[in-house]
Motif scaffolding. Structure first.
Motif, PDB file in Angstrom:
ATOM      1  N   LEU A   1       0.859  -1.202   0.000  1.00  0.00           N
ATOM      2  CA  LEU A   1       0.000   0.000   0.000  1.00  0.00           C
ATOM      3  C   LEU A   1       0.884   1.237   0.000  1.00  0.00           C
ATOM      4  CD1 LEU A   1      -2.847   1.369   0.382  1.00  0.00           C
ATOM      5  CD2 LEU A   1      -2.426   1.222   2.850  1.00  0.00           C
ATOM      6  N   ALA A   2       0.668   2.117  -0.987  1.00  0.00           N
ATOM      7  CA  ALA A   2       1.338   3.424  -0.956  1.00  0.00           C
ATOM      8  C   ALA A   2       0.347   4.422  -0.376  1.00  0.00           C
ATOM      9  CB  ALA A   2       1.748   3.848  -2.360  1.00  0.00           C
ATOM     10  N   VAL A   3       0.799   5.224   0.567  1.00  0.00           N
ATOM     11  CA  VAL A   3      -0.056   6.261   1.158  1.00  0.00           C
ATOM     12  C   VAL A   3       0.550   7.602   0.783  1.00  0.00           C
ATOM     13  CG1 VAL A   3      -0.956   7.234   3.302  1.00  0.00           C
ATOM     14  CG2 VAL A   3      -0.686   4.752   3.086  1.00  0.00           C
ATOM     15  N   VAL A   4      -0.245   8.430   0.142  1.00  0.00           N
ATOM     16  CA  VAL A   4       0.252   9.739  -0.289  1.00  0.00           C
ATOM     17  C   VAL A   4      -0.321  10.792   0.649  1.00  0.00           C
ATOM     18  CG1 VAL A   4       0.445  11.345  -2.234  1.00  0.00           C
ATOM     19  CG2 VAL A   4       0.201   8.883  -2.667  1.00  0.00           C
ATOM     20  N   GLY A   5       0.552  11.495   1.374  1.00  0.00           N
ATOM     21  CA  GLY A   5       0.096  12.552   2.284  1.00  0.00           C
ATOM     22  C   GLY A   5       0.502  12.254   3.717  1.00  0.00           C
ATOM     23  N   GLY A   6       1.123  13.232   4.352  1.00  0.00           N
ATOM     24  CA  GLY A   6       1.643  13.042   5.711  1.00  0.00           C
ATOM     25  C   GLY A   6       0.835  13.768   6.769  1.00  0.00           C
ATOM     26  N   GLY A   7      -0.452  14.037   6.471  1.00  0.00           N
ATOM     27  CA  GLY A   7      -1.326  14.636   7.486  1.00  0.00           C
ATOM     28  C   GLY A   7      -1.936  13.537   8.356  1.00  0.00           C
ATOM     29  N   VAL A   8      -3.005  13.907   9.073  1.00  0.00           N
ATOM     30  CA  VAL A   8      -3.574  12.988  10.059  1.00  0.00           C
ATOM     31  C   VAL A   8      -4.060  11.686   9.405  1.00  0.00           C
ATOM     32  CG1 VAL A   8      -5.376  12.699  11.779  1.00  0.00           C
ATOM     33  CG2 VAL A   8      -4.247  14.903  11.534  1.00  0.00           C
ATOM     34  N   VAL A   9      -4.844  11.806   8.326  1.00  0.00           N
ATOM     35  CA  VAL A   9      -5.393  10.594   7.708  1.00  0.00           C
ATOM     36  C   VAL A   9      -4.260   9.713   7.176  1.00  0.00           C
ATOM     37  CG1 VAL A   9      -6.879   9.716   5.855  1.00  0.00           C
ATOM     38  CG2 VAL A   9      -7.584  11.734   7.160  1.00  0.00           C
ATOM     39  N   GLY A  10      -3.254  10.332   6.560  1.00  0.00           N
ATOM     40  CA  GLY A  10      -2.122   9.566   6.007  1.00  0.00           C
ATOM     41  C   GLY A  10      -1.394   8.779   7.083  1.00  0.00           C
ATOM     42  N   VAL A  11      -1.028   9.443   8.186  1.00  0.00           N
ATOM     43  CA  VAL A  11      -0.244   8.719   9.200  1.00  0.00           C
ATOM     44  C   VAL A  11      -1.112   7.697   9.946  1.00  0.00           C
ATOM     45  CG1 VAL A  11       1.447  10.578   9.499  1.00  0.00           C
ATOM     46  CG2 VAL A  11      -0.448  10.416  11.074  1.00  0.00           C
ATOM     47  N   GLU A  12      -2.383   8.030  10.189  1.00  0.00           N
ATOM     48  CA  GLU A  12      -3.226   7.039  10.885  1.00  0.00           C
ATOM     49  C   GLU A  12      -3.423   5.793  10.020  1.00  0.00           C
ATOM     50  OE1 GLU A  12      -5.958   9.601  14.045  1.00  0.00           O
ATOM     51  OE2 GLU A  12      -6.947   8.776  12.273  1.00  0.00           O
ATOM     52  N   MET A  13      -3.715   5.990   8.752  1.00  0.00           N
ATOM     53  CA  MET A  13      -3.987   4.825   7.911  1.00  0.00           C
ATOM     54  C   MET A  13      -2.710   4.049   7.592  1.00  0.00           C
ATOM     55  SD  MET A  13      -7.216   4.435   7.622  1.00  0.00           S
ATOM     56  CE  MET A  13      -7.092   4.732   9.352  1.00  0.00           C
ATOM     57  N   ALA A  14      -1.572   4.744   7.497  1.00  0.00           N
ATOM     58  CA  ALA A  14      -0.290   4.022   7.328  1.00  0.00           C
ATOM     59  C   ALA A  14      -0.044   3.136   8.552  1.00  0.00           C
ATOM     60  CB  ALA A  14       0.857   5.017   7.146  1.00  0.00           C
ATOM     61  N   THR A  15      -0.322   3.673   9.741  1.00  0.00           N
ATOM     62  CA  THR A  15      -0.153   2.908  10.986  1.00  0.00           C
ATOM     63  C   THR A  15      -1.043   1.671  10.981  1.00  0.00           C
ATOM     64  OG1 THR A  15       0.226   4.978  12.181  1.00  0.00           O
ATOM     65  CG2 THR A  15      -0.356   3.061  13.519  1.00  0.00           C
ATOM     66  N   ALA A  16      -2.318   1.878  10.644  1.00  0.00           N
ATOM     67  CA  ALA A  16      -3.283   0.768  10.718  1.00  0.00           C
ATOM     68  C   ALA A  16      -2.946  -0.339   9.716  1.00  0.00           C
ATOM     69  CB  ALA A  16      -4.698   1.288  10.473  1.00  0.00           C
ATOM     70  N   TRP A  17      -2.740   0.041   8.450  1.00  0.00           N
ATOM     71  CA  TRP A  17      -2.588  -1.006   7.431  1.00  0.00           C
ATOM     72  C   TRP A  17      -1.248  -1.715   7.526  1.00  0.00           C
ATOM     73  CZ3 TRP A  17      -6.625  -3.191   5.441  1.00  0.00           C
ATOM     74  CH2 TRP A  17      -7.825  -2.473   5.429  1.00  0.00           C
ATOM     75  N   GLN A  18      -0.198  -1.023   7.977  1.00  0.00           N
ATOM     76  CA  GLN A  18       1.068  -1.722   8.215  1.00  0.00           C
ATOM     77  C   GLN A  18       0.857  -2.804   9.288  1.00  0.00           C
ATOM     78  OE1 GLN A  18       4.158  -1.194   6.695  1.00  0.00           O
ATOM     79  NE2 GLN A  18       5.058  -2.874   7.915  1.00  0.00           N
ATOM     80  N   ALA A  19       0.157  -2.428  10.358  1.00  0.00           N
ATOM     81  CA  ALA A  19      -0.065  -3.398  11.447  1.00  0.00           C
ATOM     82  C   ALA A  19      -0.970  -4.543  11.000  1.00  0.00           C
ATOM     83  CB  ALA A  19      -0.670  -2.689  12.656  1.00  0.00           C
ATOM     84  N   LEU A  20      -1.852  -4.276  10.033  1.00  0.00           N
ATOM     85  CA  LEU A  20      -2.747  -5.329   9.544  1.00  0.00           C
ATOM     86  C   LEU A  20      -2.058  -6.251   8.544  1.00  0.00           C
ATOM     87  CD1 LEU A  20      -5.995  -3.198   9.180  1.00  0.00           C
ATOM     88  CD2 LEU A  20      -5.708  -5.194  10.659  1.00  0.00           C
ATOM     89  N   GLY A  21      -0.852  -5.893   8.130  1.00  0.00           N
ATOM     90  CA  GLY A  21      -0.091  -6.807   7.277  1.00  0.00           C
ATOM     91  C   GLY A  21       0.361  -6.238   5.943  1.00  0.00           C
ATOM     92  N   SER A  22      -0.048  -5.014   5.585  1.00  0.00           N
ATOM     93  CA  SER A  22       0.431  -4.430   4.323  1.00  0.00           C
ATOM     94  C   SER A  22       1.881  -3.985   4.480  1.00  0.00           C
ATOM     95  CB  SER A  22      -0.377  -3.183   3.953  1.00  0.00           C
ATOM     96  OG  SER A  22      -1.703  -3.493   3.662  1.00  0.00           O
ATOM     97  N   GLU A  23       2.547  -3.918   3.314  1.00  0.00           N
ATOM     98  CA  GLU A  23       3.879  -3.303   3.300  1.00  0.00           C
ATOM     99  C   GLU A  23       3.630  -1.857   2.862  1.00  0.00           C
ATOM    100  OE1 GLU A  23       7.261  -3.850   0.095  1.00  0.00           O
ATOM    101  OE2 GLU A  23       6.632  -5.768   0.977  1.00  0.00           O
ATOM    102  N   VAL A  24       3.738  -0.909   3.798  1.00  0.00           N
ATOM    103  CA  VAL A  24       3.285   0.460   3.522  1.00  0.00           C
ATOM    104  C   VAL A  24       4.460   1.386   3.216  1.00  0.00           C
ATOM    105  CG1 VAL A  24       2.110   2.488   4.493  1.00  0.00           C
ATOM    106  CG2 VAL A  24       1.226   0.203   4.974  1.00  0.00           C
ATOM    107  N   THR A  25       4.299   2.176   2.149  1.00  0.00           N
ATOM    108  CA  THR A  25       5.239   3.261   1.866  1.00  0.00           C
ATOM    109  C   THR A  25       4.465   4.566   1.996  1.00  0.00           C
ATOM    110  OG1 THR A  25       6.372   1.868   0.267  1.00  0.00           O
ATOM    111  CG2 THR A  25       6.862   4.223   0.173  1.00  0.00           C
ATOM    112  N   LEU A  26       4.971   5.459   2.839  1.00  0.00           N
ATOM    113  CA  LEU A  26       4.301   6.754   3.052  1.00  0.00           C
ATOM    114  C   LEU A  26       5.073   7.821   2.292  1.00  0.00           C
ATOM    115  CD1 LEU A  26       2.160   8.427   4.582  1.00  0.00           C
ATOM    116  CD2 LEU A  26       3.721   8.503   6.523  1.00  0.00           C
ATOM    117  N   LEU A  27       4.385   8.482   1.348  1.00  0.00           N
ATOM    118  CA  LEU A  27       5.036   9.476   0.493  1.00  0.00           C
ATOM    119  C   LEU A  27       4.557  10.866   0.894  1.00  0.00           C
ATOM    120  CD1 LEU A  27       4.353   7.555  -2.827  1.00  0.00           C
ATOM    121  CD2 LEU A  27       6.563   7.700  -1.649  1.00  0.00           C
TER     122      LEU A  27
END
Ligand SMILES: Cc1cc2nc3c(=O)[nH]c(=O)nc-3n(C[C@H](O)[C@H](O)[C@H](O)COP(=O)(O)OP(=O)(O)OC[C@H]3O[C@@H](n4cnc5c(N)ncnc54)[C@H](O)[C@@H]3O)c2cc1C
Length: 487
Positions: A188-214
């Motif tokens: 999962l690529a997450v674009v955006g480092g605001g609240v929604v970006g960091v919260e969803m990067a946190t959640a999906w990484q923990a659920l098993g995705s390999e997350v890249t936050l851009l």
């Protein structure tokens, strides 16, 4: 004011004292306030009663994030850590999330609405000139309604997508898919480092995705104190997220319907992923809404005064409450505005000057300016209320920032072994009151309200000194901050 004191116009068809457009948390509260004081009120809703917050925002996102924090908390305490075996059970987490959204059905919230005596009309509303609303109902008919006293626009906001080539064909996730997806994407690529970006990067990484936050800028959570973004980036990296700052997406391509998405990045790099989430801001739900019929700009955030009345609309009958006015895109702040707007509508309908009935300043949403609290539910948590140093200085305040490492507070060291976190208190030196507070660290979300009381209450530091925090709790950070300030 009691119900009987408010003049209600009676039950003529399609005429109501107050019409509320949008049954999110904010619309529900405006309507409830008006109706409880004796005004007739109709709520128009196009999707689900409960709004974005209940089905695609606060509730499902926090349902995804709570297990992440619970697991991390256990892992940070020797003795408990040994009992933790493996990561999250993604299926169980998603099922629990589905429970919090009532499987995207609004029966429960409709029942609440009906129990209050409010009338609900399902359909899409548009403004149709002063005090008039045209509603395209779900059975295809159009009803034209008139409001005697007020129309409250509570239509919220939606995800704003940038106009990047290939974005439509790439079918990106927005916050809606990120909070309601039924399967865990591999990458999962997450674009955006605001609240929604960091919260969803946190959640999906923990659920098993390999997350890249851009992130386009140089730090995460740019509206908070800079150390918040630094500690959150550290936490994300430790959890396995690849955090890349100073990079933007220039083009997307997704050739096959279910195939991977390729992102072309600034600087020439490429990134392939299975899904891409754009968390790049919000837009008001005011497009194709008839704003031009009342002299407002279509698609714009509705600018309001502190009673939530839209500025520049003749007759003062139009209110905009919650996300749609752009003041503070948070449920608790929107509901606060709803209490204010409801009280103002009722007072004006009764012809009572606001100042005469303005007990507790209840007709004026002053907290929107100086005391907005926010919790970012990532791991660690980041919280803030009031002004950052930067904001205070831009307002011309003379301030001093006082910092304390939370790990040095006994309660925090008990909360987690090797606790890492920081607190900052911004003091308005001329008034010696707290202008802003930021806490970052595990479990600080529940600490924030103490700061909100201090900021909103403008409590003098010399009185705050006598608010003794319990030992050994994290709240002792207040003592450390005040000691540090006194020197
Ligand atoms: C991923 C995510 C997580 C979030 N987490 C939090 C959080 O933890 N805490 C927090 O405080 N805030 C959070 N927020 C923000 C919060 O969701 C919003 O501030 C809140 O939903 C705003 O409420 P509202 O009633 O103004 O709008 P909404 O909840 O958006 O409700 C608006 C309603 O109006 C309806 N509507 C729109 N146009 C029309 C029309 N023309 N006719 C009829 N009906 C219409 C919509 O269908 C909708 O039901 C989060 C946001 C996102 C995106």
């Amino acid at each position: 004011m009691s119900r009987s004191e408010v003049p209600s116009g009676g039950p003529e068809a399609d005429e109501y004292d107050v019409i509320v457009i949008g049954a999110g948390p904010v619309g529900e509260n405006v309507a409830d306030r008006a109706h409880a004081s004796g005004l007739s009120a109709l709520v128009v809703e196009n999707e689900l009663v409960g709004g974005e917050c209940s089905y695609w925002a606060c509730m499902p996102s926090k349902a995804l994030l709570r297990p992440v924090a619970a697991l991390s908390d256990a892992r940070r305490v020797a003795g408990a850590a040994q009992a933790v075996d493996g990561g999250l059970d993604a299926v169980a987490v998603l099922e629990r999330r589905d429970g919090f959204t009532s499987n995207w059905q609004d029966k429960g919230q409709v029942a609440w609405l009906e129990s209050t005596g409010l009338e609900l009309l399902r359909g899409r509303a548009r403004l149709d000139g002063p005090r008039r609303i045209a509603v395209e109902t779900h059975d295809g008919t159009v009803r034209t309604l008139t409001a005697r006293h007020a129309v409250a626009v509570c239509t919220g906001s939606r995800a704003a997508l940038p106009g990047i080539p290939g974005i439509e064909e790439a079918r990106p996730w927005t916050s809606r898919e990120a909070t309601s997806a039924k399967e865990v994407p591999g990458r999962l690529a997450v674009v955006g480092g605001g609240v929604v970006g960091v919260e969803m990067a946190t959640a999906w990484q923990a659920l098993g995705s390999e997350v890249t936050l851009l992130v386009r800028g140089d730090r995460l959570l740019p509206r908070m104190e800079p150390f918040a973004g630094e500690l959150i980036a550290e936490g994300l990296t430790a959890a396995g997220v690849t955090v890349r700052t100073g990079v933007s997406v220039e083009e997307l391509s997704r050739p096959g319907p279910d195939g991977p998405v390729t992102l072309s990045l600034s600087g020439g790099g490429r990134l392939e992923c299975d899904e891409v989430l754009f968390a790049t801001g919000r837009a008001p739900r005011t497009d194709d809404f008839g704003l031009e019929t009342v002299g407002c700009e279509p698609g714009s955030w509705l600018s309001v005064d502190d009673t939530l009345r839209v500025t520049g609309v003749h007759g003062g009958w139009l209110y905009a409450v919650g996300d749609v006015n752009g003041r503070a895109l948070l449920t608790h702040q929107g509901k606060y505005q709803a209490r204010v707007a409801g009280a103002a509508i009722v007072a004006r309908a009764a012809g009572v000057p606001l100042l005469e009935t303005d007990r507790w300043g209840a007709h004026s949403a002053t907290a929107d300016h100086d005391a907005v609290p926010q919790v970012v539910f990532c791991d660690p948590e980041a919280t803030s209320v009031g002004l950052t140093v930067d904001e205070a200085e831009r307002r011309g305040l003379r301030v001093r920032a006082v910092d304390v490492e939370l790990g040095e507070v006994a309660g925090a060291s008990l909360y987690a072994d090797g606790y890492r976190g920081r607190a900052r208190m911004v003091v308005d030196l001329d008034r010696e009151v707290v202008a802003g507070v930021t806490f970052v660290g595990p479990g600080v979300g529940e600490l924030l309200h103490s700061a909100t009381v201090a900021v909103a209450g403008e409590v003098p530091l010399e009185r705050l000194w006598h608010a003794v925090p319990s030992y050994p709790t994290m709240s002792e950070v207040w003592l450390r901050l005040l000691e540090e300030y006194r020197g």
